[in-house]
Scaffold this active site. Structure first.
Site, mmCIF file in Angstrom:
data_model
loop_
_atom_site.group_PDB
_atom_site.id
_atom_site.type_symbol
_atom_site.label_atom_id
_atom_site.label_comp_id
_atom_site.label_asym_id
_atom_site.label_seq_id
_atom_site.Cartn_x
_atom_site.Cartn_y
_atom_site.Cartn_z
ATOM 1 N N ASP A 86 -16.540 -0.596 -41.874
ATOM 2 C CA ASP A 86 -15.960 -1.616 -41.133
ATOM 3 C C ASP A 86 -14.450 -1.690 -41.216
ATOM 4 O O ASP A 86 -13.803 -1.305 -42.037
ATOM 5 C CB ASP A 86 -16.458 -3.101 -41.242
ATOM 6 N N HIS A 92 -16.078 -0.990 -46.319
ATOM 7 C CA HIS A 92 -14.883 -1.069 -45.529
ATOM 8 C C HIS A 92 -13.974 0.179 -46.097
ATOM 9 O O HIS A 92 -13.511 0.306 -47.236
ATOM 10 C CB HIS A 92 -14.240 -2.366 -45.974
#
Length: 239
Positions: free
Chosen positions: A45, A187
């Site tokens: 993400d 991430h």
């Protein structure tokens, strides 16, 4: 990369035929047979980010591992080449909103703006397609899901790498929890997370795991993705 994906899907069809399984609707309780290969989906993400995302893509390519990237629209400017590279190298590209605004409780207009702006940008860069959505924080009201025309993606394993920022702890958290069919959240904007992700790939590949995109993971499990359904793994959709 395309040839490897076709081979994976071919193996899945053989397994499904041999095991007597048929495709089932999403959320219908499909299970990966115990004797099937071990597939897992690694997702990232908040990118793209020039240094960390490029290094991650290099490492995934070296390992022959596919991933899914949920991108923020406001992060794409200046990183268009990375987005095109993701698609060219066989990764799934998805939509994580424009600005990481919390969508839960937001109006239809606000949600449409956050998702629509990023979707339009992805279409300009990569062409027409279905860009699956991960809402920021994984949160939506149940009634909001009906506003989406694509599948939604949550996760089953979350090492909270954005908070820990410690590769050793990230790796330990994922390896402790992961099982076949899981969707892992990380991430690609955090340097320690990139280090951890590549170590996770190395370790799990040595244990017989294959890294595929979320879309491939569901297909391999015999799940037909549905718009507005939030998937946590190959066998579990969020309530």
């Amino acid at each position: 990369m395309r040839g490897r994906k076709l081979a994976l899907l071919g193996m899945a069809l053989v397994c499904l035929a041999g095991c007597g399984e048929t495709a089932v609707p999403a959320g219908g309780g499909a299970e990966i047979p115990a004797e099937a290969p071990k597939y897992v989906a690694l997702t990232f993400d908040d990118g793209p980010r020039r240094d960390t995302t490029a290094r991650l893509l290099d490492g995934l390519r070296q390992r022959g591992a596919s991933a899914t990237f949920f991108l923020l629209g406001e992060q794409i400017a200046g990183n268009e080449d990375l987005v095109r590279r993701m698609a060219a190298e066989g990764h799934q590209v998805g939509n994580h909103s424009w600005s990481h605004a919390r969508l839960q409780g937001a109006s239809r207009a606000a949600v449409d703006s956050e998702i629509g702006r990023t979707d339009a940008l992805l279409r300009r860069l990569l062409g027409e397609g279905t860009y699956w959505v991960r809402p920021p924080y994984g949160l939506l009201d149940p009634q909001q899901r009906a506003w989406f025309t694509v599948p939604l993606v949550h996760w089953m394993v979350d090492p909270e790498d954005w908070r820990l920022r410690d590769a050793d702890k990230d790796v330990a958290a994922v390896l402790r929890a992961v099982k076949p069919g899981d969707i892992i959240l990380m991430h690609d904007t955090v340097p320690a997370s990139v280090d951890a992700a590549l170590r996770i790939v190395d370790t799990l590949q040595s244990q017989g795991y294959t890294f595929v995109t979320v879309e491939e993971l569901l297909h391999l499990a015999g799940v037909t993705p549905e718009a507005g359904v939030m998937y946590r793994s190959a066998t579990v959709s969020a309530a």
